[in-house]
Design a protein around this motif. Structure first.
Motif, PDB file in Angstrom:
ATOM      1  N   MET A  34       0.810  -1.216   0.000  1.00  0.00           N
ATOM      2  CA  MET A  34       0.000   0.000   0.000  1.00  0.00           C
ATOM      3  C   MET A  34       0.843   1.266   0.000  1.00  0.00           C
ATOM      4  N   ASN A  35       2.113   1.135   0.345  1.00  0.00           N
ATOM      5  CA  ASN A  35       2.970   2.317   0.428  1.00  0.00           C
ATOM      6  C   ASN A  35       3.097   3.050  -0.900  1.00  0.00           C
ATOM      7  N   VAL A  36       2.987   2.327  -2.020  1.00  0.00           N
ATOM      8  CA  VAL A  36       3.124   2.977  -3.327  1.00  0.00           C
ATOM      9  C   VAL A  36       1.779   3.434  -3.880  1.00  0.00           C
ATOM     10  N   MET A  37       0.714   3.204  -3.135  1.00  0.00           N
ATOM     11  CA  MET A  37      -0.627   3.581  -3.606  1.00  0.00           C
ATOM     12  C   MET A  37      -1.161   4.816  -2.898  1.00  0.00           C
ATOM     13  N   ALA A 154       7.752  -8.325   1.891  1.00  0.00           N
ATOM     14  CA  ALA A 154       7.763  -6.936   2.346  1.00  0.00           C
ATOM     15  C   ALA A 154       8.586  -6.052   1.415  1.00  0.00           C
ATOM     16  N   ALA A 155       9.723  -6.577   0.939  1.00  0.00           N
ATOM     17  CA  ALA A 155      10.598  -5.777   0.072  1.00  0.00           C
ATOM     18  C   ALA A 155      10.028  -5.631  -1.333  1.00  0.00           C
ATOM     19  N   ALA A 156       9.378  -6.697  -1.838  1.00  0.00           N
ATOM     20  CA  ALA A 156       8.839  -6.655  -3.194  1.00  0.00           C
ATOM     21  C   ALA A 156       7.446  -6.057  -3.259  1.00  0.00           C
ATOM     22  N   GLY A 157       6.821  -5.853  -2.092  1.00  0.00           N
ATOM     23  CA  GLY A 157       5.479  -5.292  -2.051  1.00  0.00           C
ATOM     24  C   GLY A 157       5.323  -4.005  -2.850  1.00  0.00           C
ATOM     25  N   PRO A 158       6.243  -3.026  -2.669  1.00  0.00           N
ATOM     26  CA  PRO A 158       6.112  -1.782  -3.433  1.00  0.00           C
ATOM     27  C   PRO A 158       6.180  -1.988  -4.945  1.00  0.00           C
ATOM     28  N   LEU A 159       7.070  -2.872  -5.422  1.00  0.00           N
ATOM     29  CA  LEU A 159       7.186  -3.098  -6.864  1.00  0.00           C
ATOM     30  C   LEU A 159       5.939  -3.782  -7.420  1.00  0.00           C
ATOM     31  N   ILE A 160       5.516  -4.879  -6.784  1.00  0.00           N
ATOM     32  CA  ILE A 160       4.341  -5.600  -7.268  1.00  0.00           C
ATOM     33  C   ILE A 160       3.097  -4.721  -7.164  1.00  0.00           C
ATOM     34  N   GLY A 161       2.970  -4.039  -6.024  1.00  0.00           N
ATOM     35  CA  GLY A 161       1.837  -3.145  -5.846  1.00  0.00           C
ATOM     36  C   GLY A 161       1.837  -2.023  -6.863  1.00  0.00           C
ATOM     37  N   GLY A 162       3.023  -1.489  -7.172  1.00  0.00           N
ATOM     38  CA  GLY A 162       3.126  -0.419  -8.163  1.00  0.00           C
ATOM     39  C   GLY A 162       2.750  -0.886  -9.553  1.00  0.00           C
ATOM     40  N   LEU A 163       3.197  -2.089  -9.905  1.00  0.00           N
ATOM     41  CA  LEU A 163       2.868  -2.639 -11.225  1.00  0.00           C
ATOM     42  C   LEU A 163       1.363  -2.839 -11.382  1.00  0.00           C
ATOM     43  N   ILE A 164       0.736  -3.426 -10.363  1.00  0.00           N
ATOM     44  CA  ILE A 164      -0.708  -3.686 -10.437  1.00  0.00           C
ATOM     45  C   ILE A 164      -1.485  -2.376 -10.451  1.00  0.00           C
ATOM     46  N   THR A 165      -1.085  -1.435  -9.606  1.00  0.00           N
ATOM     47  CA  THR A 165      -1.794  -0.155  -9.533  1.00  0.00           C
ATOM     48  C   THR A 165      -1.702   0.612 -10.839  1.00  0.00           C
ATOM     49  N   GLY A 302       6.360  13.729  -6.460  1.00  0.00           N
ATOM     50  CA  GLY A 302       5.333  13.563  -7.481  1.00  0.00           C
ATOM     51  C   GLY A 302       5.431  12.331  -8.345  1.00  0.00           C
ATOM     52  N   HIS A 303       6.077  11.267  -7.876  1.00  0.00           N
ATOM     53  CA  HIS A 303       6.172  10.030  -8.660  1.00  0.00           C
ATOM     54  C   HIS A 303       4.894   9.215  -8.527  1.00  0.00           C
ATOM     55  N   ASN A 304       4.587   8.430  -9.563  1.00  0.00           N
ATOM     56  CA  ASN A 304       3.417   7.569  -9.491  1.00  0.00           C
ATOM     57  C   ASN A 304       3.785   6.222  -8.882  1.00  0.00           C
ATOM     58  N   ALA A 305       2.787   5.322  -8.826  1.00  0.00           N
ATOM     59  CA  ALA A 305       2.978   4.041  -8.145  1.00  0.00           C
ATOM     60  C   ALA A 305       4.067   3.188  -8.788  1.00  0.00           C
TER      61      ALA A 305
END
Length: 471
Positions: A34-37, A154-165, A302-305
């Motif tokens: 959720m950190n990247v969303m 936990a480490a890959a969460g931001p990348l996977i979450g960013g890709l899906i978002t 201002g970066h996106n997910a």
């Protein structure tokens, strides 16, 4: 599947840990994806960055506060049943979160239902592994796989979450979690409970309420720092007082010959106590860095997910690389040495995230620090768990597993609450707020390094090597 075959058959060990390790992965993933969303969710749900931070922190806090009571509950209703119930509750929470019309629904689905589900399913992961695999060396390998996947999640969460978002929507990330839960349920069909449930076993309700309430009020106090300092101080003091009352209560039950929620004997082992501190601070660094850097990248720069997730790939790569060689290193170096090396990498990593980012506007300035932090965590996550588990006899493994998971999850909560609150409360200050938040994490990392130095050498022997069939 019997304990004997689990100890000798490679196929049976892998069948056992497949659903258990995947469960640890998805729960850790949920704590960081959720950190990247932040921007997308706050806009769609008509809330603020602080609102999303509260949801993330409450999720981590719920599972930390309920982990020990849930661990005890496994004896009463059965480990397999508790695991399955946790998966179902978590899955429902993921669907509610995906369909959330507002922040209140996100808190209900993610913070409460997913948090409760995680608390129910994680203790059985470690208890079933302990009971099914009697061979200590093979068990150490299994714990390494499970905790390693937790770190990777936990480490890959931001990348996977960013890709899906970026490709679909942040809501799809919660549907992804629900899909993984279905896969785990299918993989766990053959799991059986090797120890019968004991419905008549007493459950310390007062202890469970005191422990959960104390942790909740304590973290709530930290979150109130940006609202009112007097309120923060009051809540922190009240939280500590409730936790003191909890320890008084369980000692009183023990002296009366009754079963307490948590045995005080677990805190009389100096080696375990120190290792628990290192375990807690590892997750403070991981989750604190994840939230702070993610929020800074999105809200201030201002970066996106997807851009935020790609930047975090450096941490994921570092963790994967050191996790892959951790087994070889464990044969050559003591657990104490690996934990020390982990903090020696992490602390400079945090310093680089402050120094390089302050002097550059390019995204590459985040890479060296994140890579070092990921590498350090990959080295020490498993050794810390092994030191704690090996400090106790077989009969105490279930109880210490619950305490160990609770301490780790409390670290995740504190990392997000402390560093996140500093950043969010002063978000208009931009880089200055980011620097202060990361500076606090660097100081906490130094505390972990000191704790690792205090681990006695004679208790930090090399990790037991896995059974050749399991390796």
């Amino acid at each position: 599947m019997t304990a004997a075959t689990a100890g000798t058959s490679r196929a049976s060990v892998r069948r056992l840990i497949a659903p258990l390790a995947l469960a640890q992965f998805i729960c850790s993933f949920a704590g960081s994806n959720m950190n990247v969303m932040i921007n997308d969710m706050s806009r769609d749900l008509d809330t603020t960055v602080q609102g999303i931070q509260v949801s993330i922190t409450l999720f981590l806090l719920t599972m930390a506060a309920l982990m020990i009571p849930a661990g005890k509950l496994t004896d009463k209703i059965g480990r397999k049943r508790c695991f399955t119930l946790g998966l179902i509750v978590y899955g429902v929470g993921a669907i509610v979160s995906a369909l959330a019309p507002g922040l209140w629904a996100l808190i209900l689905g993610n913070s409460l239902l997913e948090g409760i589900g995680t608390a129910l399913l994680i203790p059985p992961v470690y208890i079933l592994t302990t009971v099914y695999i009697p061979d200590i060396a093979t068990r150490a390998w299994a714990f390494g796989v499970i905790s390693g996947l937790g770190g990777i999640g936990a480490a890959a969460g931001p990348l996977i979450g960013g890709l899906i978002t970026s490709a679909i929507s942040w809501r799809a990330a919660f549907l992804f979690q629900a899909l993984i839960i279905v896969v785990i349920l299918l993989l766990s069909r053959r799991l059986t409970d090797p120890i019968p449930a004991d419905p008549d076993r007493p459950f310390d309700v007062v202890g469970a309420v005191l422990s959960a309430l104390g942790l909740f009020v304590l973290v709530l106090g930290i979150l109130a720092a940006d609202t009112s300092v007097p309120l923060m101080v009051t809540l922190v003091i009240v939280g500590i007082a409730i936790l003191v009352a909890f320890f008084w209560w369980i000692r009183r039950r023990e002296h009366a010959g009754k079963e307490a929620l948590l045995s005080t004997t677990l805190f009389r082992n100096r080696v375990s106590n120190i290792a628990l501190v290192t375990q807690n601070l590892q997750w403070v660094l991981l989750m604190g860095t994840s939230f702070t850097v993610s929020a800074y990248l999105q809200v201030v720069r201002g970066h996106n997910a997807i851009e935020t997730g790609v930047i975090f790939t450096a941490a994921t790569v570092g963790l994967l690389l050191t996790s892959l060689i951790a087994g070889r290193l464990a044969r050559r170096f003591s657990q104490r040495a690996l934990i020390l090396a982990g903090f020696v990498l992490c602390v400079p990593g945090v310093v680089l995230l402050i120094w390089l980012v302050a002097g550059s506007t390019t995204e590459w300035s985040f890479v060296p620090g994140l890579f070092l932090i990921g590498s350090g965590l990959g080295l020490m996550l498993t050794p810390s768990v092994n030191v704690v588990q090996s400090a106790f006899p077989e009969k105490a493994q279930g109880e210490i597993s619950g305490l160990s998971r609770s301490v780790s999850n409390l670290g995740s909560t504190l990392g997000t609450a402390i560093a996140g609150t500093i950043l969010v409360a002063n978000i208009n200050a931009g880089g200055a707020a980011y620097g202060i938040a990361m500076g606090v994490l660097a100081v906490l990392g130094l505390g972990g390094l000191v704790a690792a130095l205090l681990l006695p050498r004679d208790h930090s022997r090399r990790a037991p090597q896995p059974h050749p069939e399991a390796a």
